[in-house]
Design an enzyme around this catalytic site. Structure first.
Site, short mmCIF file in Angstrom:
data_model
loop_
_atom_site.label_atom_id
_atom_site.label_comp_id
_atom_site.label_asym_id
_atom_site.label_seq_id
_atom_site.Cartn_x
_atom_site.Cartn_y
_atom_site.Cartn_z
N ASP A 1 1.35 0.30 1.26
CA ASP A 1 2.68 -1.27 1.55
C ASP A 1 2.94 -1.67 2.57
O ASP A 1 3.98 -1.92 2.58
CB ASP A 1 3.19 -1.08 -0.09
CG ASP A 1 4.48 0.46 0.72
OD1 ASP A 1 5.69 -0.33 0.03
OD2 ASP A 1 4.19 1.22 1.60
N ASP B 1 4.93 1.70 7.18
CA ASP B 1 2.91 2.53 7.00
C ASP B 1 2.77 1.99 7.94
O ASP B 1 0.87 2.09 8.69
CB ASP B 1 2.70 0.52 5.31
CG ASP B 1 4.07 1.55 4.63
OD1 ASP B 1 4.64 1.23 4.38
OD2 ASP B 1 3.10 1.77 4.36
N ASN C 1 6.88 -2.52 -0.63
CA ASN C 1 7.68 -3.28 -0.12
C ASN C 1 7.68 -4.92 0.29
O ASN C 1 8.43 -5.04 0.41
CB ASN C 1 7.22 -3.22 1.75
CG ASN C 1 7.28 -1.34 1.84
OD1 ASN C 1 8.51 -0.70 1.37
ND2 ASN C 1 6.30 -0.23 2.93
N THR D 1 0.98 6.06 0.92
CA THR D 1 2.68 5.84 1.83
C THR D 1 2.95 4.39 0.78
O THR D 1 3.96 4.29 1.60
CB THR D 1 2.39 5.49 3.31
OG1 THR D 1 1.15 4.85 3.09
CG2 THR D 1 1.77 6.18 3.84
N PHE E 1 11.85 5.35 -2.99
CA PHE E 1 11.57 4.36 -2.86
C PHE E 1 10.70 4.07 -3.68
O PHE E 1 10.37 3.04 -4.85
CB PHE E 1 11.74 2.90 -1.94
CG PHE E 1 11.15 2.05 -1.88
CD1 PHE E 1 9.88 1.37 -1.92
CD2 PHE E 1 11.46 0.47 -2.33
CE1 PHE E 1 9.05 -0.28 -2.05
CE2 PHE E 1 11.02 -0.61 -2.92
CZ PHE E 1 9.28 -0.87 -2.54
N ASN E 2 9.34 4.28 -3.34
CA ASN E 2 8.67 4.77 -3.84
C ASN E 2 7.87 5.99 -5.03
O ASN E 2 6.85 4.56 -6.17
CB ASN E 2 6.98 5.79 -2.48
CG ASN E 2 6.96 4.64 -0.96
OD1 ASN E 2 6.74 3.67 -1.50
ND2 ASN E 2 6.88 5.19 -0.30
N HIS F 1 8.86 6.83 8.11
CA HIS F 1 8.83 7.94 7.04
C HIS F 1 6.84 8.25 6.69
O HIS F 1 7.33 9.32 6.65
CB HIS F 1 8.79 6.93 5.68
CG HIS F 1 10.51 6.75 5.77
ND1 HIS F 1 11.48 8.03 5.79
CD2 HIS F 1 11.43 5.66 5.71
CE1 HIS F 1 13.08 6.82 5.74
NE2 HIS F 1 12.48 5.98 6.04
N ASP F 2 6.07 7.58 6.90
CA ASP F 2 5.03 7.42 5.56
C ASP F 2 4.11 8.15 7.26
O ASP F 2 2.91 8.82 6.54
CB ASP F 2 4.39 5.70 5.96
CG ASP F 2 4.70 5.03 5.06
OD1 ASP F 2 5.04 3.95 4.68
OD2 ASP F 2 5.13 5.62 4.04
#
Ligand code: RIB
Ligand code: CA
Length: 305
Positions: free
Chosen positions: A6, A11, A33, A118, A159-160, A235-236
């Site tokens: 996303d 990402d 996102n 992700t 969040f995800n 993060h991703d």
């Protein structure tokens, strides 16, 4: 690998790492996102910048399985999902608007395929519901999402997972032999600070890749402002590197339950870390260690000429 994402600033860096280090069969996009039209446009534009203008990009679901979403993550990723950077729109449009069918067909056709996700797991969960046989076909699933400890969107939920807990629940109950959860508690420790980003800009300034320095500058500033922690947490990237460079992460098989109840804990990944003589069956490899310096170097190498 197949990358479901996303984009989204981290990402974007994950896509760059995937294209540098993996054989990517294609990208699917999901609303997360920012809305699906933006995550798809961003994925297409990023593929152009990264020299992968012919890579299939399939648009998937915009909304989670619940059908509604309180908010997205523009405060971190900017209104369009790429910070203050307006990427050159791609001349091409999405390969299809049916990412779920493409995921199913691709898993059935490819041997040894890793599903790397992700963003919210909406596309992956729909694919499992439509074609349960894909669970036994994939080499594994590597997901940036969930957390063994703190959340970010709420005190409990990352969040995800917060966006689509029903999808995450389907994935965690599907029976994958290799499902790796790369949780927020680990990913938030890999932070690219301003000096790191400035050094990157010195290496890629004046090239098409300079947009990555611009995007990371924005992401670092937003995280510092909102989360009060300096450095851009990419993060991703860790979900991609788990597949390409497994030595930079380590995990333990754990039982993970996704909390669905409409409560303060909705969207939490409850990881049972108790030392037990008769633990519940583990359904995920939960990452509990990262080689931060090695990861930072791999990101730099992926973004530098
Ligand atoms: O919680 C971090 C996750 O949420 C990352 O995937 C980031 O891109 C956002 O989607
Ligand atoms: Ca993401």
């Amino acid at each position: 690998m197949l990358l479901d994402c996303d984009p989204g600033l981290d990402d974007a860096v994950a896509i760059a790492c995937a294209l540098r280090y993996a054989d990517v069969v294609g990208v699917s996009t999901v609303g997360g996102n920012v809305a699906l039209d933006r995550t798809t446009a961003n994925a297409l534009a990023l593929c152009d910048i990264l020299g992968a203008g012919d890579l299939p990009v399939h648009a998937g679901h915009d909304l989670p399985m619940s059908g509604s979403l309180e908010h997205r993550a523009q405060e971190f990723h900017g209104p369009g999902g790429t910070g203050s950077v307006a990427l050159e729109p791609s001349a091409r449009s999405a390969t299809s608007n049916d990412a779920v069918s493409w995921i199913i067909d691709t898993v059935r056709a490819e041997e040894g395929l890793w599903l790397v996700a992700t963003g919210p797991l909406t596309n992956v969960a729909h694919a499992i519901q439509t074609a349960p046989d894909i669970v036994g076909r994939v080499a594994g699933v590597s997901w940036m999402g969930g957390s063994s400890t703190v959340g970010n969107t709420t005190a409990a939920a990352e969040f995800n997972c917060w966006v689509d807990p029903e999808a995450a629940d389907i994935v965690f109950r599907a029976g994958f032999e290799h499902l790796t959860m790369v949780g927020l508690n680990i990913t938030q420790t890999v932070r690219l600070d301003r000096a790191w980003i400035d050094q990157l800009r010195a290496e890629i300034g004046g090239t098409a890749m300079e947009v990555f320095a611009d995007m990371l500058d924005y992401y670092e500033a937003r995280q510092r402002t909102i989360s009060r922690a300096s450095g851009a947490a990419v993060h991703d990237v860790l979900a991609v590197l788990y597949v390409t460079h497994p030595q930079v992460l380590a995990g333990i098989a754990r039982p993970v339950e996704v909390i669905l109840a409409k409560s303060a804990a909705r969207g939490m990944t409850l990881v049972d870390q108790r030392p037990s003589r008769n633990p519940a069956p583990a359904n995920a490899n939960v990452i509990e260690w990262a080689d931060n310096l090695a990861i930072e170097q791999l990101v730099r190498d992926a973004l530098s000429p």
